[in-house]
Motif scaffolding. Structure first.
Motif, PDB file in Angstrom:
ATOM      1  N   UNK A 119       1.467   2.389   6.699  1.00  0.00           N
ATOM      2  CA  UNK A 119       2.306   1.878   5.826  1.00  0.00           C
ATOM      3  C   UNK A 119       2.171   3.263   5.368  1.00  0.00           C
ATOM      4  N   UNK A 120       1.423   4.506   5.817  1.00  0.00           N
ATOM      5  CA  UNK A 120       1.415   5.716   5.050  1.00  0.00           C
ATOM      6  C   UNK A 120       2.615   6.550   6.206  1.00  0.00           C
ATOM      7  N   UNK A 121       2.935   6.201   6.902  1.00  0.00           N
ATOM      8  CA  UNK A 121       4.007   6.844   7.409  1.00  0.00           C
ATOM      9  C   UNK A 121       5.879   5.924   6.558  1.00  0.00           C
ATOM     10  N   UNK A 172      -6.246   9.058  -2.740  1.00  0.00           N
ATOM     11  CA  UNK A 172      -7.396   8.000  -2.633  1.00  0.00           C
ATOM     12  C   UNK A 172      -6.348   7.114  -1.951  1.00  0.00           C
ATOM     13  N   UNK A 173      -4.833   6.585  -2.383  1.00  0.00           N
ATOM     14  CA  UNK A 173      -4.173   6.009  -1.817  1.00  0.00           C
ATOM     15  C   UNK A 173      -4.465   5.610  -0.394  1.00  0.00           C
ATOM     16  N   UNK A 174      -4.144   6.998   0.001  1.00  0.00           N
ATOM     17  CA  UNK A 174      -4.850   6.919   2.037  1.00  0.00           C
ATOM     18  C   UNK A 174      -5.655   6.705   2.197  1.00  0.00           C
ATOM     19  N   UNK A 186       0.415  -1.182   0.223  1.00  0.00           N
ATOM     20  CA  UNK A 186       0.545  -0.285   0.218  1.00  0.00           C
ATOM     21  C   UNK A 186       1.065   1.193   0.227  1.00  0.00           C
ATOM     22  N   UNK A 187       2.137   1.267   0.334  1.00  0.00           N
ATOM     23  CA  UNK A 187       3.082   2.298   0.319  1.00  0.00           C
ATOM     24  C   UNK A 187       2.996   2.263  -1.043  1.00  0.00           C
ATOM     25  N   UNK A 188       3.541   1.359  -1.350  1.00  0.00           N
ATOM     26  CA  UNK A 188       4.012   1.592  -3.282  1.00  0.00           C
ATOM     27  C   UNK A 188       2.862   1.901  -3.484  1.00  0.00           C
ATOM     28  N   UNK A 189       1.180   1.498  -3.720  1.00  0.00           N
ATOM     29  CA  UNK A 189       0.272   2.257  -4.531  1.00  0.00           C
ATOM     30  C   UNK A 189       0.090   3.917  -4.324  1.00  0.00           C
TER      31      UNK A 189
END
Length: 180
Positions: free
Chosen positions: A54-56, A37-39, A11-14
């Motif tokens: 994932x965001x971090x 949108x990814x967030x 999800x970080x890659x997304x």
């Protein structure tokens, strides 16, 4: 544990891949991107804790200088620009979106839509607007007016997050970690 780490990295890659969608620059210096949108999806699919992690991870890679933000931006300098509030709000927005999906009994579409609106829009704006106000030397009211340019697109992204989350829940219910 291993499955969680894999999902967090994916999800970080997304979020990074969504940065490849061309940005739309606004006069305020905060671009309109698909990355929000990814967030939203980090929270609605992974849940509160994994989504925030994932965001971090993504923000850590950006801080290290990888050009993962839209337009190929990266490095510590992006944390000193008008979008700093939004960047700081990213992990909290994913956490809140995930928390809403985890705690509600609504069907996945509506849970994800509510999570994306509360977290991906509400929390994001709660951090982004003051950040814009400080960095652009504007009042909160002026920064709020500037941020309204994002609202129509963010509402579309929230609906998309709802549909994607619903599709994942239908196709692979075990993959929807926010409901596990």
């Amino acid at each position: 544990m291993e499955r969680s780490l894999t999902h967090i990295a994916l999800f970080a890659a997304l979020i990074a891949v969504l940065g490849l969608v061309p940005k739309i620059d606004l006069a305020a210096g905060v671009p309109i991107t698909a990355q929000s949108l990814g967030i939203m999806l980090c929270g609605t699919v992974l849940g509160a804790k994994r989504g925030a992690l994932a965001v971090l991870l993504f923000l850590g890679l950006v801080a290290l200088g990888l050009p993962l933000l839209s337009g190929g931006r990266g490095g510590l300098g992006v944390f000193a620009g008008p979008s700093v509030g939004f960047l700081i709000g990213f992990p909290i927005a994913a956490f809140v979106a995930g928390l809403v999906v985890e705690r509600t009994t609504l069907v996945p579409f509506w849970a994800a839509l509510c999570g994306a609106i509360f977290g991906g829009i509400g929390v994001m704006y709660a951090f982004g607007i003051p950040g814009m106000a400080v960095m652009l030397d504007k009042t909160l009211t002026e920064a709020s007016y500037l941020a309204m340019a994002f609202l129509p697109g963010d509402l579309v992204k929230a609906v998309l997050a709802g549909f994607v989350t619903q599709a994942i829940a239908k196709a692979r219910p075990g993959a929807l970690m926010s409901r596990a």
